[in-house]
Design a protein around this motif. Structure first.
Motif, short mmCIF file in Angstrom:
data_model
loop_
_atom_site.label_atom_id
_atom_site.label_comp_id
_atom_site.label_asym_id
_atom_site.label_seq_id
_atom_site.Cartn_x
_atom_site.Cartn_y
_atom_site.Cartn_z
N CYS A 2 87.81 -36.83 46.11
CA CYS A 2 88.40 -38.08 46.57
C CYS A 2 89.80 -37.81 47.10
O CYS A 2 90.67 -37.39 46.34
CB CYS A 2 88.48 -39.10 45.44
SG CYS A 2 89.39 -40.57 45.97
N ASN A 19 92.09 -39.74 47.72
CA ASN A 19 93.08 -40.64 47.11
C ASN A 19 93.22 -40.43 45.61
O ASN A 19 93.95 -41.16 44.95
CB ASN A 19 92.70 -42.10 47.35
CG ASN A 19 92.53 -42.42 48.81
OD1 ASN A 19 93.06 -41.72 49.66
ND2 ASN A 19 91.78 -43.45 49.10
N ASN A 35 89.12 -41.45 41.53
CA ASN A 35 88.22 -41.30 40.38
C ASN A 35 88.92 -40.53 39.27
O ASN A 35 89.66 -39.58 39.54
CB ASN A 35 86.93 -40.56 40.80
CG ASN A 35 86.10 -41.38 41.76
OD1 ASN A 35 86.04 -42.61 41.65
ND2 ASN A 35 85.47 -40.73 42.72
N ASN A 37 86.57 -45.46 38.26
CA ASN A 37 87.10 -45.51 39.63
C ASN A 37 88.29 -46.47 39.64
O ASN A 37 88.13 -47.64 39.28
CB ASN A 37 85.99 -45.98 40.58
CG ASN A 37 86.48 -46.26 41.98
OD1 ASN A 37 86.85 -47.38 42.29
ND2 ASN A 37 86.50 -45.26 42.82
N CYS A 69 90.81 -46.98 46.00
CA CYS A 69 89.55 -46.55 46.64
C CYS A 69 89.33 -47.36 47.91
O CYS A 69 89.43 -48.58 47.90
CB CYS A 69 88.39 -46.77 45.67
SG CYS A 69 86.77 -46.49 46.44
N ASN A 70 89.02 -46.67 49.00
CA ASN A 70 88.77 -47.40 50.25
C ASN A 70 87.30 -47.30 50.67
O ASN A 70 86.98 -47.44 51.84
CB ASN A 70 89.69 -46.90 51.38
CG ASN A 70 89.53 -45.42 51.64
OD1 ASN A 70 88.79 -44.75 50.94
ND2 ASN A 70 90.20 -44.91 52.65
N ASP A 71 86.43 -47.04 49.69
CA ASP A 71 84.98 -47.02 49.96
C ASP A 71 84.59 -46.05 51.06
O ASP A 71 83.63 -46.29 51.81
CB ASP A 71 84.47 -48.43 50.34
CG ASP A 71 84.58 -49.41 49.19
OD1 ASP A 71 84.47 -48.98 48.03
OD2 ASP A 71 84.79 -50.62 49.46
N CYS A 72 85.32 -44.94 51.17
CA CYS A 72 85.01 -44.00 52.26
C CYS A 72 83.65 -43.34 52.05
O CYS A 72 83.03 -42.87 53.00
CB CYS A 72 86.10 -42.94 52.39
SG CYS A 72 86.08 -41.70 51.08
N GLY A 73 83.20 -43.27 50.80
CA GLY A 73 81.86 -42.73 50.52
C GLY A 73 81.84 -41.24 50.21
O GLY A 73 80.77 -40.69 49.92
N CYS A 108 82.83 -39.40 47.67
CA CYS A 108 82.40 -38.97 46.33
C CYS A 108 80.89 -39.10 46.17
O CYS A 108 80.27 -38.35 45.42
CB CYS A 108 83.15 -39.72 45.24
SG CYS A 108 83.10 -41.51 45.37
N TYR A 156 81.74 -44.46 43.24
CA TYR A 156 82.64 -45.56 43.63
C TYR A 156 81.92 -46.91 43.62
O TYR A 156 82.56 -47.95 43.70
CB TYR A 156 83.28 -45.30 44.99
CG TYR A 156 82.36 -45.47 46.19
CD1 TYR A 156 81.35 -44.55 46.44
CD2 TYR A 156 82.53 -46.52 47.07
CE1 TYR A 156 80.53 -44.69 47.55
CE2 TYR A 156 81.71 -46.66 48.18
CZ TYR A 156 80.71 -45.74 48.41
OH TYR A 156 79.90 -45.87 49.51
S1 SF4 Z 1 84.68 -43.84 47.99
FE1 SF4 Z 1 84.99 -42.21 46.52
S2 SF4 Z 1 86.02 -40.61 47.66
FE2 SF4 Z 1 86.24 -42.48 48.85
S3 SF4 Z 1 88.19 -43.36 48.20
FE3 SF4 Z 1 86.61 -44.26 46.91
S4 SF4 Z 1 86.56 -42.98 45.10
FE4 SF4 Z 1 87.60 -41.85 46.70
#
Ligand code: SF4
Ligand code: SF4
Length: 606
Positions: A482, A484, A487, A508, A513-517, A519, A530
């Protein structure tokens, strides 16, 4: 940060043994726009430079030219999620600016202050010269946006960060003692890497760069697209030589983008302008490559996506050769494309500054992977008897004709205490070595299996199990991948009502977390940490905005859970109800997160 260092020998989950702090045998320092940087390495503007902790992690991983994530005037975008696909070579959906301009400014200043605090704390054995850090802004995407009052306020806010620094200084806790009075340098940045849209007209690119240099007195780097190579070379390399037959670069990507002739003409004029104004000018190679979206990771509405990683390395290096042949050292090259442990020293040997990474830092191990870059660089420097980057440039690719003895060195300069570059090396010799190295390196690149399709199309393995709220394989892969550091682990003692089996649980920190996916890509179980692990907020506003997703809000006197739309709040002091499973779960989670031995964002916040 300091508590984690003391209690866990880590900072933002990066173990201290992976910190890159330099040593007295290898002077890795370089100059970027005339400023000294402790290493040529840096994170590329992107997910690794978005928030304060990302900057700290990049710095601890050896980054000394920190390219701040690109900002633009249109900062209220709806970005498709997930937005990063690292299953194979690396793709993203190219929309920057997840934070507002004002939030970005705050994060960047905060990150710089945290780095300065770490440096000045005396708790890191930094080698001489390794503190030198350059912050490079990145702004997009058109002249009107760059000239807009809010983008101007952002840029000026980094050129003189005094108001932000003084506001944030008041938040430094008293236990930091004299560090609260530190001299945080207010002129945080005086250079900018310009990011333009795919398809930006050449006149617009030149206009923005000229404005930034002439009107704002900034040194400027222009980031260019790999499509500059033209359709025949791009497709020939990508599909015929490297075997990525699944990739289609749309025709209009070439039709809309700047041509090589246009680019060569404006680079020549801008280099002249920079020299006449006494500011730096250079080029960044390269932006990502636009390809048709043939995968099922991004939302179906995304017709195109942007390629990075190993194949882009080959394209970008071919463009480096073209720029070098045309301009030599007159147009310095900053590099970003498929940098990893094995090729980082090569990029350094080519005299590229900075050498930036992004895709590789999103893979297993995350920022810690960069320590391998430096191990490899030091090993290669030792192999040719080079103690500095300039010596390495001159010797790296010499074979039988390598000088048997290191050239004579001038006495050590100033406070740097490290050997200076050999007095015998002239700028012309260095320029010739850089060009020679470029020719040598690029020559065999497309035949190197490291960059070819079969090797780079393997996907991370899944074990056929789906994540649950508690307990999992506990492999910890989701933590460093991640960018950021959202986690984290915590200890949840088992009880009759909550019979967990693993000694540690994953959570999390949803505020980060920006839900980038990303992880989800590397987690061996299905579902995505996430999404399925406890998602914890400390901000009520963000927790509310996140509805209807399941999430937990931890406040100073209460914990509130939202599960399947039902909201349950447990305040400190509420009497436990034996038959209320949700309240009991929340109570136990709160106690576990705030336990004295834990180091996490929740107990740091409260
Ligand atoms: S989706 Fe996962 S990798 Fe992306 S910012 Fe959230 S915790 Fe981090
Ligand atoms: S959530 Fe996935 S990646 Fe994270 S520790 Fe559990 S199994 Fe490993």
């Amino acid at each position: 940060m300091f508590r984690e260092l003391e209690q866990r020998e880590a900072v933002f989950d990066l173990p201290a043994r992976k910190f890159v702090l330099g040593d007295s045998q290898h002077d890795t320092s370089v100059r970027f726009h005339g400023l000294r940087a402790g290493t040529p390495f840096g994170p590329a503007a992107g997910p690794n430079t978005q928030m304060a902790q990302n900057l700290v992690l990049s710095w601890l991983a050896g980054g000394r030219v920190l390219e701040l994530k690109t900002v633009q005037v249109n900062d209220r975008l709806e970005i498709p999620r997930p937005c990063i696909d690292m299953q194979t070579v690396g793709y993203n959906v190219e929309w920057s600016q997840e934070l507002t301009l004002e939030e970005s400014l705050e994060e960047y200043v905060k990150g710089a202050m945290l780095i300065r605090l770490l440096e000045a704390s005396g708790r890191l054995p930094l080698a001489p010269g390794m503190g030198a850090t350059v912050f490079d802004m990145s702004v997009g995407y058109d002249l009107a946006g760059v000239r807009s009052p809010r983008v101007q306020a952002f840029i000026r806010g980094l050129m003189d960060a005094t108001p932000t620094i003084e506001r944030l200084r008041r938040e430094l806790p008293s236990e930091l003692g004299p560090l609260r009075d530190l001299d945080f340098a207010p002129a945080l940045s005086r250079s900018l890497t310009l990011s333009t849209f795919h398809g930006c007209p050449p006149g617009e690119i030149e206009g923005i760069a000229a404005f930034l240099m002439r009107e704002m007195g900034l040194s400027c780097v222009v980031k260019l697209n790999p499509t500059l190579l033209g359709p025949a070379e791009v497709r020939g390399l990508l599909r015929d030589r490297l075997g990525y037959t699944d990739l289609t670069v749309p025709d209009d990507a070439f039709a809309k983008d700047t041509s090589w002739d246009d680019a060569a003409a404006f680079l020549d004029r801008l280099a002249g302008l920079g020299a006449s104004l006494g500011v730096g000018f250079g080029v960044k190679l390269t932006n990502t490559l636009i390809v048709e979206n043939h995968r099922d990771v991004f939302p179906p509405g995304e017709k195109v996506m942007y390629l990075s990683g190993p194949p882009l390395h080959v394209l970008a290096m071919h463009l480096v050769r073209r720029v070098r042949r045309a301009f030599g050292d007159r147009v310095p090259v900053s590099f970003s494309a498929g940098i990893e442990r094995a090729n980082f020293p090569d990029a350094v040997a080519l005299g590229l500054v900075p050498v930036t990474a992004c895709t590789d830092l999103l893979k297993t191990g995350g920022y810690a992977r960069a320590s391998g870059y430096f191990e490899e660089l030091h090993r290669r420097m030792d192999a040719v008897g080079a103690a500095s980057v300039d010596e390495f440039v001159v010797r790296a690719f010499t074979r039988g004709d390598a000088p048997s003895e290191p050239p004579e060195r001038a006495p050590s300069e100033g406070r740097d205490e490290r050997p200076a570059a050999p007095a015998s090396l002239t700028p012309a010799q260095l320029a010739a070595a850089r060009l020679r190295n470029t020719e040598t390196y690029v020559e065999g690149l497309a035949a190197d299996p490291r960059y070819a399709a079969p090797r780079n199309l393997r996907t991370p393995r899944k074990i056929g199990r789906t994540l649950r709220l508690f307990d999992c394989l506990t492999c910890d892969k989701c933590i460093p991948v991640c960018p950021n550091d959202a986690n984290f682990t915590f200890v949840l003692p088992p009880s009759a009502s909550l019979p967990v089996t693993e000694p540690r649980q994953i959570a999390n920190f949803a505020d980060f977390c920006n839900d980038c996916g990303n992880c989800d890509t590397f987690c061996p179980e299905h579902g995505g940490p996430y999404r399925l692990k406890p998602r914890i907020f400390v901000s009520r506003e963000r927790w509310l905005r996140d509805a209807p997703r399941d999430a937990i809000l931890v406040e100073w006197d209460a914990i509130t859970g939202r599960f399947a739309g039902a909201v349950v709040r447990v305040a400190d002091g509420d009497a436990p109800a034996a038959d209320d499973a949700t309240s009991n779960l929340l109570r136990r989670v709160r106690a576990a997160l705030l336990a004295p031995g834990e180091v996490n964002y929740v107990n740091s916040y409260w």
